[in-house]
Scaffold this active site. Structure first.
Site, PDB file in Angstrom:
ATOM      1  N   ASP A   1       2.812 -13.874   6.088  1.00 38.05           N
ATOM      2  CA  ASP A   1       2.361 -12.771   5.222  1.00 38.05           C
ATOM      3  C   ASP A   1       2.724 -13.060   3.770  1.00 38.05           C
ATOM      4  OD1 ASP A   1       1.690 -10.340   4.079  1.00 38.05           O
ATOM      5  OD2 ASP A   1       3.222  -9.177   5.163  1.00 38.05           O
TER       6      ASP A   1
ATOM      7  N   ASP B   1       0.763  -2.053   5.392  1.00 38.28           N
ATOM      8  CA  ASP B   1       1.989  -2.271   4.616  1.00 38.28           C
ATOM      9  C   ASP B   1       2.579  -0.958   4.117  1.00 38.28           C
ATOM     10  OD1 ASP B   1       2.497  -5.125   4.471  1.00 38.28           O
ATOM     11  OD2 ASP B   1       0.602  -5.261   3.362  1.00 38.28           O
TER      12      ASP B   1
ATOM     13  N   MET C   1       7.798 -13.940   5.906  1.00 38.92           N
ATOM     14  CA  MET C   1       7.279 -13.576   4.587  1.00 38.92           C
ATOM     15  C   MET C   1       7.149 -14.845   3.746  1.00 38.92           C
ATOM     16  SD  MET C   1       6.711 -10.342   4.616  1.00 38.92           S
ATOM     17  CE  MET C   1       6.126 -10.330   2.922  1.00 38.92           C
TER      18      MET C   1
ATOM     19  N   MET D   1       8.483  -1.696   5.235  1.00 33.43           N
ATOM     20  CA  MET D   1       9.400  -2.170   4.188  1.00 33.43           C
ATOM     21  C   MET D   1      10.094  -0.928   3.637  1.00 33.43           C
ATOM     22  SD  MET D   1       6.716  -4.865   2.513  1.00 33.43           S
ATOM     23  CE  MET D   1       5.302  -4.072   3.265  1.00 33.43           C
TER      24      MET D   1
ATOM     25  N   SER E   1      -4.598  -7.172   5.090  1.00 38.16           N
ATOM     26  CA  SER E   1      -3.623  -6.178   4.627  1.00 38.16           C
ATOM     27  C   SER E   1      -4.349  -5.108   3.820  1.00 38.16           C
ATOM     28  CB  SER E   1      -2.576  -6.844   3.742  1.00 38.16           C
ATOM     29  OG  SER E   1      -1.945  -5.854   2.938  1.00 38.16           O
TER      30      SER E   1
ATOM     31  N   MET F   1       5.648   0.783   2.020  1.00 39.53           N
ATOM     32  CA  MET F   1       6.676   0.503   1.005  1.00 39.53           C
ATOM     33  C   MET F   1       7.263   1.803   0.479  1.00 39.53           C
ATOM     34  SD  MET F   1       4.572  -2.350  -1.094  1.00 39.53           S
ATOM     35  CE  MET F   1       4.007  -3.856  -0.323  1.00 39.53           C
TER      36      MET F   1
ATOM     37  N   HIS G   1       3.764  -2.855   9.069  1.00 35.49           N
ATOM     38  CA  HIS G   1       4.860  -3.628   8.462  1.00 35.49           C
ATOM     39  C   HIS G   1       5.698  -2.664   7.633  1.00 35.49           C
ATOM     40  CE1 HIS G   1       5.958  -7.032   5.376  1.00 35.49           C
ATOM     41  NE2 HIS G   1       7.016  -6.533   5.971  1.00 35.49           N
TER      42      HIS G   1
ATOM     43  N   HIS H   1      -3.400  -4.915   9.095  1.00 37.93           N
ATOM     44  CA  HIS H   1      -1.995  -4.999   8.679  1.00 37.93           C
ATOM     45  C   HIS H   1      -1.727  -3.858   7.702  1.00 37.93           C
ATOM     46  CE1 HIS H   1       1.804  -7.126   7.935  1.00 37.93           C
ATOM     47  NE2 HIS H   1       1.625  -6.890   6.648  1.00 37.93           N
TER      48      HIS H   1
HETATM   49  C1  DX5 Z   1       3.798  -7.865   0.632  1.00 35.19           C
HETATM   50  C2  DX5 Z   1       2.987  -7.393   1.805  1.00 35.19           C
HETATM   51  C3  DX5 Z   1       1.808  -8.241   2.104  1.00 35.19           C
HETATM   52  C4  DX5 Z   1       0.803  -8.311   1.006  1.00 35.19           C
HETATM   53  C5  DX5 Z   1      -0.159  -9.412   1.263  1.00 35.19           C
HETATM   54  O1  DX5 Z   1       4.941  -7.109   0.530  1.00 35.19           O
HETATM   55  O2  DX5 Z   1       3.788  -7.353   2.961  1.00 35.19           O
HETATM   56  O3  DX5 Z   1       1.202  -7.854   3.319  1.00 35.19           O
HETATM   57  O4  DX5 Z   1       0.120  -7.118   0.839  1.00 35.19           O
HETATM   58  O5  DX5 Z   1      -1.036  -9.459   0.184  1.00 35.19           O
HETATM   59  P1  DX5 Z   1      -1.639 -10.814  -0.357  1.00 35.19           P
HETATM   60  O6  DX5 Z   1      -2.438 -11.427   0.755  1.00 35.19           O
HETATM   61  O7  DX5 Z   1      -2.470 -10.375  -1.492  1.00 35.19           O
HETATM   62  O8  DX5 Z   1      -0.490 -11.693  -0.769  1.00 35.19           O
HETATM   63 ZN    ZN Z   2       2.895  -7.099   4.962  1.00 37.61          ZN
END
Ligand code: DX5
Ligand code: ZN
Length: 223
Positions: free
Chosen positions: A176, A35, A138, A69, A8, A37, A67, A33
């Site tokens: 994840d 992410d 998750m 969010m 990630s 947000m 991903h 990956h």
């Molecule tokens: C959380 C993300 C994850 C996160 C994983 O909202 O979707 O992908 O970054 O990070 P670690 O491996 O540090 O938990």
């Molecule tokens: Zn993620």
């Protein structure tokens, strides 16, 4: 399915993002990956579609799974498709019409993923197995890297694995959140085949050694 390691980039050094992505790919990562947000669906803000397009321009042509969010999600799906990701995953809570959103992703040429938060029941998965290429469980509440793995996620992985196998479809099962070398094997034994790890990889001093150790742990638990 061959196990995939998915670093990630949330945990990468953003001042050197292109180099970091290249480094984990050279270290043996299978997919990046990505992410996303929005400080609305989750209480944090990360990166948008232009960052993916920049990585593509910097000659990173490898497998990327986005991903999302964010809420609402459909307009950003269209923006992210311009960066040619292989997979875009969405949370059912982020769209009024999940069927439409998954179809939008596939019509745009990417694989579609559906993401389940720790408190989200898996029921909806039965309605859309023909529309998804990846199921993401998750194992933390979304929003932040570096959180602790929620143990009940293992049972959820097992239940998701049963639904996928019963469907007979070619669907990856991704996990994840809080994945490290000491729990990745248990996630594999519970049925996961695609492993997101942010802190555990980017926080380590040797990406190659960490990814190798993760593969060894997966293999040991699948014997
Ligand atoms: C959380 C993300 C994850 C996160 C994983 O909202 O979707 O992908 O970054 O990070 P670690 O491996 O540090 O938990
Ligand atoms: Zn993620």
């Amino acid at each position: 399915m061959t196990p995939w390691i998915a670093p990630s980039i949330l945990a990468a050094d953003f001042s050197r993002l292109g180099e970091e992505v290249r480094a984990v790919l050279d270290a043996g990562a299978d997919t990046i990956h990505f992410d996303v947000m929005d400080n609305h669906y989750v209480p944090n803000l990360s990166i948008g579609p232009l960052v993916l397009q920049s990585l593509r321009k910097a000659d990173i042509k490898d497998h990327v799974d986005v991903h999302l969010m964010v809420k609402p999600v459909d307009a950003l799906v269209e923006e992210f498709l311009k960066g040619r990701p292989q997979i875009i995953s969405v949370h059912p809570e982020s769209t009024e019409h999940l069927h439409r959103t998954l179809t939008l992703i596939r019509d745009g040429g990417a694989g579609a993923g559906i993401v389940f938060n720790p408190s989200t029941p898996l029921d909806v998965l039965n309605e859309v197995t023909d529309l998804v290429d990846l199921v993401l469980i998750m194992s933390v509440n979304p929003g932040f890297g570096g959180q602790a793995f929620i143990p009940s996620s293992l049972d959820k992985l097992r239940r998701a694995r049963e639904i996928i196998d019963a469907s007979g479809r070619d669907i990856r099962l991704q996990v994840d959140g809080g994945i490290k070398t000491d729990n990745i094997g248990a996630a594999a034994a519970a049925g996961a085949d695609t492993f997101v790890a942010g802190t555990a990889i980017f926080g380590s001093s040797d990406y190659t050694a960490t990814i190798r150790k993760m593969r060894e742990e997966i293999a040991a638990h699948l014997d």
